[in-house]
Write an enzyme that holds these catalytic residues in place. Structure first.
Site, PDB file in Angstrom:
ATOM      1  N   GLU A 102       0.839  -1.211   0.000  1.00  0.00           N
ATOM      2  CA  GLU A 102       0.000   0.000   0.000  1.00  0.00           C
ATOM      3  C   GLU A 102       0.864   1.247   0.000  1.00  0.00           C
ATOM      4  O   GLU A 102       1.977   1.236   0.518  1.00  0.00           O
ATOM      5  CB  GLU A 102      -0.862   0.018   1.272  1.00  0.00           C
ATOM      6  N   ASP A 103       0.325   2.331  -0.534  1.00  0.00           N
ATOM      7  CA  ASP A 103       1.026   3.613  -0.460  1.00  0.00           C
ATOM      8  C   ASP A 103       0.851   4.255   0.905  1.00  0.00           C
ATOM      9  O   ASP A 103       1.815   4.695   1.526  1.00  0.00           O
ATOM     10  CB  ASP A 103       0.563   4.571  -1.581  1.00  0.00           C
ATOM     11  N   ASP A 106      -4.636   5.544   5.818  1.00  0.00           N
ATOM     12  CA  ASP A 106      -5.180   6.805   6.323  1.00  0.00           C
ATOM     13  C   ASP A 106      -6.328   6.481   7.285  1.00  0.00           C
ATOM     14  O   ASP A 106      -6.085   6.118   8.431  1.00  0.00           O
ATOM     15  CB  ASP A 106      -5.605   7.641   5.108  1.00  0.00           C
ATOM     16  N   PHE A 155      -1.594  16.235   3.987  1.00  0.00           N
ATOM     17  CA  PHE A 155      -1.837  15.587   2.700  1.00  0.00           C
ATOM     18  C   PHE A 155      -0.540  15.587   1.904  1.00  0.00           C
ATOM     19  O   PHE A 155       0.073  16.626   1.688  1.00  0.00           O
ATOM     20  CB  PHE A 155      -2.941  16.286   1.907  1.00  0.00           C
ATOM     21  N   ARG A 168       2.343  12.277  -9.170  1.00  0.00           N
ATOM     22  CA  ARG A 168       2.869  10.938  -8.882  1.00  0.00           C
ATOM     23  C   ARG A 168       4.348  10.827  -9.230  1.00  0.00           C
ATOM     24  O   ARG A 168       5.067   9.981  -8.709  1.00  0.00           O
ATOM     25  CB  ARG A 168       2.095   9.867  -9.660  1.00  0.00           C
TER      26      ARG A 168
END
Ligand code: IMP
Ligand code: MG
Length: 180
Positions: A102-103, A106, A155, A168
């Site tokens: 996963e990136d 959250d 963020f 990205r």
């Protein structure tokens, strides 16, 4: 409010050396933990592919890679809470040691959903490695088995992570502050 990529403030949070060092450490740890066991990596698109591409080159293991593509929310202030599969796994994970890549973790909505979905396919084991973890935002009781960096409630974009599909390609992780 209009979004204009040109005027957003982007402050480096994790530079390329810091990312590379930690990815190498995660690779060594995962390689040690799975030694002698073939591993199936499941990358979650799109955010995780840059991390996954770097991570696998530090995994000294017999491994295969598959991808799941899920639709995620594009705006931090408007989370949908809903997750949709837009590309399913190509191969069965039944009986396999599976490591989800996963990136960022959250609220935990995405991984909570994925875990249920993947466990239904009866892997031998199911673990998750996430590059970033924002535990202060968690609404589900999910935890990653391997965490690259724990970060504050900001963020971030870059190194695969996006804002409205942009950024990205940044080589580092940056805090995005929108212009007013
Ligand atoms: P969760 O379902 O709330 O845990 O959110 C996970 C997904 O939300 C990630 O895979 C990202 O796509 C997205 N996300 C959450 N926080 C960020 C961020 O700071 N930057 C970019 N994407 C984010
Ligand atoms: Mg994502």
């Amino acid at each position: 409010m209009a979004y204009d990529a040109q005027h957003n403030d982007l402050e480096v949070l994790l530079d390329t050396e810091t990312l590379a060092r930690r990815v190498r450490e995660l690779g060594a740890q995962i390689s040690a933990d799975y030694r002698g066991r073939p591993l199936r990596l499941v990358g979650i698109l799109k955010g995780a592919w840059v991390f996954l591409a770097d991570l696998i080159r530090h995994l000294d293991l017999e491994l295969t890679v598959d991808f799941l593509c899920i639709a995620s929310y594009a705006n931090h202030s408007h989370p949908t809470g809903a997750v949709k599969i837009t590309k399913d796994l190509d191969q069965s994970i039944e009986g396999l040691d599976v490591l989800v890549v996963e990136d960022i973790l959250d609220t935990g909505d995405t991984f909570e959903y994925l875990r249920g979905l993947l466990e239904a396919h009866k892997p031998r084991s199911l673990k998750v490695v996430t590059l970033l973890d924002k535990p202060s935002r968690r609404v589900r009781p999910v935890q990653a088995d391997y965490v690259g960096f724990t970060i504050a409630d900001v963020f971030v974009v870059g190194y695969g992570l996006d804002y409205a599909q942009q950024y990205r390609n940044l080589p580092d992780v940056r805090v995005l502050r929108k212009s007013q």
